[in-house]
Design an enzyme around this catalytic site. Structure first.
Site, PDB file in Angstrom:
ATOM      1  N   SER A 187       0.847  -1.205   0.000  1.00 19.01           N
ATOM      2  CA  SER A 187       0.000   0.000   0.000  1.00 19.01           C
ATOM      3  C   SER A 187       0.882   1.254   0.000  1.00 19.01           C
ATOM      4  CB  SER A 187      -0.961   0.005   1.194  1.00 19.01           C
ATOM      5  OG  SER A 187      -0.265   0.147   2.404  1.00 19.01           O
ATOM      6  N   ARG A 228      23.678 -13.312   4.075  1.00 22.24           N
ATOM      7  CA  ARG A 228      23.153 -11.944   3.942  1.00 22.24           C
ATOM      8  C   ARG A 228      24.062 -11.103   3.053  1.00 22.24           C
ATOM      9  NH1 ARG A 228      19.396  -9.690   6.704  1.00 22.24           N
ATOM     10  NH2 ARG A 228      19.490 -11.236   8.351  1.00 22.24           N
ATOM     11  N   ILE A 277      16.713  -7.231   7.114  1.00 20.63           N
ATOM     12  CA  ILE A 277      17.710  -6.304   7.662  1.00 20.63           C
ATOM     13  C   ILE A 277      18.851  -6.213   6.661  1.00 20.63           C
ATOM     14  CG2 ILE A 277      19.378  -5.979   9.523  1.00 20.63           C
ATOM     15  CD1 ILE A 277      17.316  -7.188  11.406  1.00 20.63           C
ATOM     16  N   HIS A 286       8.533   3.878   9.308  1.00 21.13           N
ATOM     17  CA  HIS A 286       8.287   2.929  10.397  1.00 21.13           C
ATOM     18  C   HIS A 286       7.028   3.348  11.156  1.00 21.13           C
ATOM     19  CE1 HIS A 286       9.226   0.056  13.551  1.00 21.13           C
ATOM     20  NE2 HIS A 286       8.903   0.995  14.412  1.00 21.13           N
ATOM     21  N   THR A 329      20.421   3.295   8.985  1.00 18.02           N
ATOM     22  CA  THR A 329      21.800   3.097   9.424  1.00 18.02           C
ATOM     23  C   THR A 329      21.945   1.639   9.877  1.00 18.02           C
ATOM     24  OG1 THR A 329      21.260   3.711  11.685  1.00 18.02           O
ATOM     25  CG2 THR A 329      22.005   5.496  10.235  1.00 18.02           C
ATOM     26  N   ASP A 348      15.962   0.699  12.896  1.00 21.43           N
ATOM     27  CA  ASP A 348      14.970   1.761  13.153  1.00 21.43           C
ATOM     28  C   ASP A 348      15.522   2.891  14.028  1.00 21.43           C
ATOM     29  OD1 ASP A 348      13.091   0.300  11.676  1.00 21.43           O
ATOM     30  OD2 ASP A 348      12.386  -0.773  13.439  1.00 21.43           O
TER      31      ASP A 348
HETATM   32  C1  GRF Z   1       3.985   0.316   6.490  1.00 22.00           C
HETATM   33  O1  GRF Z   1       3.019   0.590   7.428  1.00 22.00           O
HETATM   34  C2  GRF Z   1       5.328   0.824   6.951  1.00 22.00           C
HETATM   35  O2  GRF Z   1       5.263   1.707   8.003  1.00 22.00           O
HETATM   36  C3  GRF Z   1       6.037  -0.411   7.455  1.00 22.00           C
HETATM   37  O3  GRF Z   1       5.526  -1.462   6.720  1.00 22.00           O
HETATM   38  C4  GRF Z   1       4.203  -1.175   6.295  1.00 22.00           C
HETATM   39  C5  GRF Z   1       4.112  -1.623   4.882  1.00 22.00           C
HETATM   40  O4  GRF Z   1       2.803  -1.745   4.436  1.00 22.00           O
HETATM   41  N1  GRF Z   1       7.460  -0.263   7.344  1.00 22.00           N
HETATM   42  P1  GRF Z   1       2.508  -2.059   2.907  1.00 22.00           P
HETATM   43  O5  GRF Z   1       3.092  -3.410   2.577  1.00 22.00           O
HETATM   44  O6  GRF Z   1       3.156  -0.992   2.090  1.00 22.00           O
HETATM   45  O7  GRF Z   1       1.006  -2.042   2.769  1.00 22.00           O
END
Ligand code: GRF
Length: 190
Positions: A14, A66, A93, A110, A142, A146
């Protein structure tokens, strides 16, 4: 020359959709040069394809470590030379190698008012702790999860009757207008 951004995601997409819509509306003036996912079934990949955006799938199973994964990611992004790398629900990560190479170019959103609630389950924690406010934070990525420098934050009220789902909806509505605006502002400074 028009700027370009790469979008990395793992899920529903979204956030990506909000960026696509802002580009279509003319409020975000950039191109999305690739949408890259680590999950084959991420609906965000479908959204990208529908919008005619190049997609790439890099699953962790294909790489022994990774570092190997991130090495491939670096090669792909190096070819495309995006001005910004936008994390939009990307659940991996990133290694210090990756983060340091693209310092000040990787942006994350976030769903909490950082430094409160880094990591997962932010809505659950805010409701459980009877917080009055929740919100969203856009920050540079970084090495510390978060915890990079904050670029922008926006808050919303938590109602007594809120569930994880209703609080998520309210927070994501904020995210979907804030992220395109912040990206637009950052691109102007690059
Ligand atoms: C968002 O709410 C964002 O804050 C977090 O992950 C979610 C992703 O949602 N990092 P979507 O997959 O883009 O709907």
């Amino acid at each position: 020359m028009t700027s370009k951004i790469a979008v990395l995601l793992s899920g529903h997409g979204s956030t990506l959709q909000a960026l696509i819509d802002a580009i279509d509306a003319g409020s975000l003036t950039t191109n999305i040069c690739v949408v890259l996912s680590d999950q084959a079934n991420a609906y965000g990949l479908e959204r990208a394809k529908k919008a005619g955006i190049e997609t790439a799938l890099l699953t962790k199973q294909e790489y022994p470590s990774r570092e190997a994964y991130d090495h491939e990611l670096i090669q792909r992004l190096d070819l495309l030379q995006p001005n910004l790398i936008i994390l939009a629900g990307f659940l991996r990560i990133l290694s210090p190698l990756f983060v340091n190479l693209f310092k000040h170019k990787i942006i994350n959103i976030h769903p909490s008012l950082l430094p409160k609630y880094p990591g997962l389950n932010t809505y659950q924690q805010a409701i459980k702790n009877h917080d009055r406010f929740h919100g969203t934070t856009i920050h540079y990525v970084t090495d510390d999860l978060d915890a990079g420098p904050i670029i922008a934050q926006e808050k919303c009220k938590i109602d007594e009757n809120d569930t994880v789902e209703t609080l998520k909806q309210r927070t994501q509505a904020l995210e979907h207008s804030l992220y395109p605006n912040v990206i637009q502002a950052l691109l102007k400074t690059i």
